[in-house]
Enzyme design. Structure first.
Site, short mmCIF file in Angstrom:
data_model
loop_
_atom_site.label_atom_id
_atom_site.label_comp_id
_atom_site.label_asym_id
_atom_site.label_seq_id
_atom_site.Cartn_x
_atom_site.Cartn_y
_atom_site.Cartn_z
N ASN A 1 0.86 -1.17 0.00
CA ASN A 1 0.00 0.00 0.00
C ASN A 1 0.91 1.22 0.00
OD1 ASN A 1 -1.67 2.15 0.52
ND2 ASN A 1 -2.69 1.22 2.28
N LYS B 1 0.96 3.49 2.92
CA LYS B 1 1.55 2.99 4.16
C LYS B 1 2.83 2.21 3.85
CE LYS B 1 -2.91 2.58 6.52
NZ LYS B 1 -3.84 1.64 7.23
N ARG B 2 3.60 2.78 2.95
CA ARG B 2 4.81 2.11 2.47
C ARG B 2 5.81 1.91 3.62
NH1 ARG B 2 7.60 2.03 -2.65
NH2 ARG B 2 9.84 1.71 -2.33
N PRO B 3 6.17 0.66 3.92
CA PRO B 3 7.14 0.42 5.01
C PRO B 3 8.56 0.51 4.49
CG PRO B 3 6.40 -1.66 4.14
CD PRO B 3 5.65 -0.60 3.36
#
Length: 278
Positions: A38, A41-43
């Site tokens: 996503n 909500k990039r980690p």
């Protein structure tokens, strides 16, 4: 095999964990979209568990599945392999990558791990710093780390034969050998021949030899030794073949770290070679 024969799995295969963000392939003019993340909500990739990807190392399945033309089905399981032992060889450039992994992490096949009985330390650049200081009167000064000396003494106290080898002839190296209480070979232009002679005299296999060095002249011994290493500031020929690379520079604690690595290797080998209860 235990998973197949005792745990009831119908098929098993090897996987490796990858941390790659994948996007849909599109034609010119089309808009792509993410496949496994996503963007809102990039980690960070190091904070993400990643995905398990087949690496093709092996596939096991029941005869029933195979007769149906399948290699996966029924109760399915996997074995996750460490990334350093998983290299896909699909094109020519993959071969040198695989070779470097083997050189760095080792491969012993069916041979049992052997406990090192002989530890050889290259004096210049590993036990002492690569720098040599000269006084106005021509006196030579080299620095060393007392922790390195203690590490070598500790190995010797446990019955491991510890020896020094050097291309130079140096009073500093003689004094260090005396302090450690070990044999020193000076003026050595063919280190491999000397270490091989020591090995034969002691009745050892190369797998029972540990060697640490820092220069191109050490590379052949490093390649042969069952346990090998180098300081972090070693020259590339030595570093390329070393499975253990110390976090410290030569003359600044690298030997102590290597000695601790040798001790761990000895402990592992002894545990692995203990007779198992029937």
């Amino acid at each position: 095999m235990k998973a197949m024969t005792e745990d009831g799995f119908d098929s098993l295969f090897a996987v490796v964990r990858r941390h790659a963000f994948r996007w849909k392939e599109v034609k010119e003019g089309e808009v792509t979209e993410p496949l496994n993340l996503n963007p809102g909500k990039r980690p960070r990739r190091q904070d993400w568990d990643g995905e398990l990807i087949e690496n093709g190392s092996f596939y096991f399945c029941t005869t029933d599945l195979l007769q149906k033309g399948l290699i996966q089905g029924g109760k399915v399981g996997y074995l996750e392999m460490a990334a350093e032992y998983s290299v896909d060889i699909d094109i020519d450039i993959d071969w040198p990558i695989a070779e470097q992994r083997v050189l760095r992490f080792g491969y012993f096949g069916k041979e049992k791990r052997q406990a090192p009985c002989l530890v050889v330390v290259s004096a210049e650049g590993a036990l002492t710093e690569a720098q040599v200081h000269l006084s106005p009167t021509g006196e030579e000064f080299r620095s060393f780390n007392v922790h390195d000396i203690n590490g070598m003494k500790q190995l010797a106290s446990k019955g491991v034969e510890v020896r020094l080898i050097s291309e130079d002839e140096s009073e500093v190296h003689r004094q260090l050998a005396a302090k450690i209480g070990c044999k020193l070979e000076e003026g050595c232009m063919d280190k491999l021949a000397v270490v091989d002679s020591w090995r034969k005299d002691l009745g050892l296999d190369w797998l029972q030899v540990a060697y640490i060095g820092s220069d191109a002249s050490d590379s052949e011994c490093i390649k042969k030794a069952g346990v090998n290493g180098c300081p972090v500031d070693a020259q590339h020929p030595a570093k390329n073949y070393s499975r253990f690379v110390s976090k410290r520079r030569g003359g600044q604690g690298a030997i102590r770290e290597f000695c601790e690595h040798v001790e761990i290797t000895i402990e592992k080998a002894n545990n692995e070679n203990k007779p198992r209860p029937e």
